[in-house]
Scaffold this motif. Sequence first.
Motif, PDB file in Angstrom:
ATOM      1  N   LYS A   1      10.046   2.942   2.292  1.00  0.00           N
ATOM      2  CA  LYS A   1       9.223   2.027   3.370  1.00  0.00           C
ATOM      3  C   LYS A   1      10.146   2.073   4.747  1.00  0.00           C
ATOM      4  CE  LYS A   1       6.116  -1.992   3.831  1.00  0.00           C
ATOM      5  NZ  LYS A   1       5.941  -3.286   3.335  1.00  0.00           N
ATOM      6  N   ASN A   2      11.384   1.815   4.509  1.00  0.00           N
ATOM      7  CA  ASN A   2      12.276   1.594   5.689  1.00  0.00           C
ATOM      8  C   ASN A   2      12.124   2.662   6.780  1.00  0.00           C
ATOM      9  OD1 ASN A   2      13.420  -0.813   4.791  1.00  0.00           O
ATOM     10  ND2 ASN A   2      15.187   0.101   4.001  1.00  0.00           N
ATOM     11  N   ARG A   3      11.789   3.821   6.386  1.00  0.00           N
ATOM     12  CA  ARG A   3      11.521   4.912   7.146  1.00  0.00           C
ATOM     13  C   ARG A   3      10.178   5.220   7.670  1.00  0.00           C
ATOM     14  NH1 ARG A   3      15.746   8.788   4.288  1.00  0.00           N
ATOM     15  NH2 ARG A   3      17.050   9.333   5.878  1.00  0.00           N
TER      16      ARG A   3
ATOM     17  N   MET B   1       1.036   1.192  14.520  1.00  0.00           N
ATOM     18  CA  MET B   1       2.329   1.366  13.707  1.00  0.00           C
ATOM     19  C   MET B   1       2.483   3.066  13.743  1.00  0.00           C
ATOM     20  SD  MET B   1       3.478  -1.149  12.290  1.00  0.00           S
ATOM     21  CE  MET B   1       4.648  -0.397  11.039  1.00  0.00           C
ATOM     22  N   GLY B   2       1.426   3.862  14.297  1.00  0.00           N
ATOM     23  CA  GLY B   2       1.929   5.257  14.420  1.00  0.00           C
ATOM     24  C   GLY B   2       1.137   5.956  13.114  1.00  0.00           C
ATOM     25  N   THR B   3       1.061   7.268  13.042  1.00  0.00           N
ATOM     26  CA  THR B   3       0.312   8.253  12.323  1.00  0.00           C
ATOM     27  C   THR B   3       1.159   8.386  10.801  1.00  0.00           C
ATOM     28  OG1 THR B   3       1.070   9.956  13.442  1.00  0.00           O
ATOM     29  CG2 THR B   3      -1.018   9.348  13.997  1.00  0.00           C
ATOM     30  N   LEU B   4       2.301   8.434  11.050  1.00  0.00           N
ATOM     31  CA  LEU B   4       3.274   8.389   9.832  1.00  0.00           C
ATOM     32  C   LEU B   4       2.799   7.341   8.871  1.00  0.00           C
ATOM     33  CD1 LEU B   4       5.479   9.765   7.955  1.00  0.00           C
ATOM     34  CD2 LEU B   4       7.101   8.398   9.009  1.00  0.00           C
ATOM     35  N   TYR B   5       3.185   5.859   9.414  1.00  0.00           N
ATOM     36  CA  TYR B   5       2.804   4.821   8.525  1.00  0.00           C
ATOM     37  C   TYR B   5       1.233   4.914   7.986  1.00  0.00           C
ATOM     38  CZ  TYR B   5       2.394  -0.098   7.299  1.00  0.00           C
ATOM     39  OH  TYR B   5       2.077  -1.298   6.954  1.00  0.00           O
ATOM     40  N   SER B   6       0.394   5.233   9.063  1.00  0.00           N
ATOM     41  CA  SER B   6      -1.043   4.893   8.445  1.00  0.00           C
ATOM     42  C   SER B   6      -1.103   5.980   7.400  1.00  0.00           C
ATOM     43  CB  SER B   6      -1.852   5.275   9.847  1.00  0.00           C
ATOM     44  OG  SER B   6      -1.493   4.460  10.823  1.00  0.00           O
ATOM     45  N   ARG B   7      -0.802   7.199   7.494  1.00  0.00           N
ATOM     46  CA  ARG B   7      -1.170   8.131   6.612  1.00  0.00           C
ATOM     47  C   ARG B   7      -0.609   7.884   5.167  1.00  0.00           C
ATOM     48  NH1 ARG B   7      -2.903  12.892   9.353  1.00  0.00           N
ATOM     49  NH2 ARG B   7      -1.760  13.349  11.218  1.00  0.00           N
ATOM     50  N   CYS B   8       0.667   7.348   5.289  1.00  0.00           N
ATOM     51  CA  CYS B   8       1.288   6.752   4.119  1.00  0.00           C
ATOM     52  C   CYS B   8       0.404   5.670   3.466  1.00  0.00           C
ATOM     53  CB  CYS B   8       2.957   6.302   4.341  1.00  0.00           C
ATOM     54  SG  CYS B   8       3.943   7.842   4.666  1.00  0.00           S
ATOM     55  N   ILE B   9       0.243   4.582   4.108  1.00  0.00           N
ATOM     56  CA  ILE B   9      -0.367   3.369   3.276  1.00  0.00           C
ATOM     57  C   ILE B   9      -1.770   3.776   3.040  1.00  0.00           C
ATOM     58  CG2 ILE B   9       1.077   1.769   4.759  1.00  0.00           C
ATOM     59  CD1 ILE B   9      -1.332   1.115   6.169  1.00  0.00           C
ATOM     60  N   GLY B  10      -2.321   4.908   3.455  1.00  0.00           N
ATOM     61  CA  GLY B  10      -3.604   5.163   3.147  1.00  0.00           C
ATOM     62  C   GLY B  10      -3.739   6.095   2.027  1.00  0.00           C
ATOM     63  N   THR B  11      -2.557   6.797   1.871  1.00  0.00           N
ATOM     64  CA  THR B  11      -2.290   7.639   0.564  1.00  0.00           C
ATOM     65  C   THR B  11      -1.869   6.893  -0.569  1.00  0.00           C
ATOM     66  OG1 THR B  11      -1.738   9.666   1.861  1.00  0.00           O
ATOM     67  CG2 THR B  11      -0.893   9.356  -0.600  1.00  0.00           C
ATOM     68  N   LEU B  12      -1.376   5.562  -0.297  1.00  0.00           N
ATOM     69  CA  LEU B  12      -0.570   4.768  -1.514  1.00  0.00           C
ATOM     70  C   LEU B  12      -1.910   4.200  -1.979  1.00  0.00           C
ATOM     71  CD1 LEU B  12       2.575   3.523  -0.027  1.00  0.00           C
ATOM     72  CD2 LEU B  12       2.327   5.057  -1.750  1.00  0.00           C
ATOM     73  N   ILE B  13      -2.895   3.813  -1.423  1.00  0.00           N
ATOM     74  CA  ILE B  13      -4.169   3.310  -1.881  1.00  0.00           C
ATOM     75  C   ILE B  13      -5.090   4.039  -2.343  1.00  0.00           C
ATOM     76  CG2 ILE B  13      -3.651   1.197  -0.651  1.00  0.00           C
ATOM     77  CD1 ILE B  13      -6.659   1.862   0.727  1.00  0.00           C
ATOM     78  N   SER B  14      -5.054   5.370  -2.458  1.00  0.00           N
ATOM     79  CA  SER B  14      -6.016   6.174  -2.453  1.00  0.00           C
ATOM     80  C   SER B  14      -6.061   6.404  -4.125  1.00  0.00           C
ATOM     81  CB  SER B  14      -5.541   7.904  -2.110  1.00  0.00           C
ATOM     82  OG  SER B  14      -4.445   8.153  -2.719  1.00  0.00           O
TER      83      SER B  14
END
Length: 335
Positions: A203-205, A82-95
């Motif tokens: 999320k679309n972005r 998915m790339g780093t943008l998506y990965s950072r975002c979903i990781g942050t959202l569950i932090s």
Amino acid sequence: MNASYVKNYNYFNESPSLSVVMPAYNCEKKIFFPILSIQNQNLTNFEIILINDFSQDNTYNMIYQLSKKDKRIKIINNKKNMGTLYSRCIGTLISKGEYIFPLDNDDMIFGEDIFDFTYKIAKKNTYDILGFKSVFSHRYSENIRNMKDLYKYIYPNNLIICQPKLRTWIITINGKFNPHDVTLWAKIINSKIYIQAINLLGKNRYSKYVSWAEDTSMIFIIFNIANSYIFVHKYGILHLSSSSSATSTQPFNNNFFGLVFWLEIIFDFSKKNYNKNYSVSAALYIMKNYYKNKSKINKANLSYFKNIINKIINSRYIQNDKKILLIKTLKKFCS
């Protein structure tokens, strides 16, 4: 290296001070270095969120073994790359941490007190963002003096934001440049601000594959909504730049897409007219640097770029002379 080097830590606090968010992709040979440098911190009340971005090597098995030894490690597995943008975002959202500490999977933390030092200052003064010094190098070294390119940043044409109350500036080709601010790494960021920025992005972005210029896009939004910022003159991380890093090995069209995505973020999330006008300069910069290789740009990315340019041209914020220049340059670029 193997998992036996990683320390055992069987206790996890449900209210950690910091959340280290780290995308992990094909990093089986490097992942131990950042993990060990995190574990060596004096402040132990943190969590490590590793997002395995559909690695094709042994990365998952390695981080799984690490998580068995350290309960502070959480793993998210992307079902596709998915790339780093998506990965950072979903990781942050569950932090669960009060502050987010973004880190790449080949970066290392200097010393043992950067967590404790930065957290105490940010917490006491309620800073939304606290930045610190980094070493930019092409290789690891035991001695900081042996590292190449000590404290150097290679993208002086990127943009932050004109935010006087945060003491940050617009970054232009001929304008002020503050290398501490433009990156997502070498900072701790209030998790509420970071999550707010992710929700604004949408999320679309962030579900799009973006691994080039994704950090400059995200930090631009974060600075737009932050209320306070401080930079401390203390070295915190070694940011590794190598020929095998994620951004260095991206296909040409991925790089171009990332820059166009960055351009769209600049325009859409600028609060001030001056920033929106800067998007013209950013668009011209992209066309100038990709002109010789324009034949390599696929139709989808070219169409995406044209749509963003038209959005800028049709904006009431852009001066007429800049619109004319943009139309003229786009016509040449697409011919």
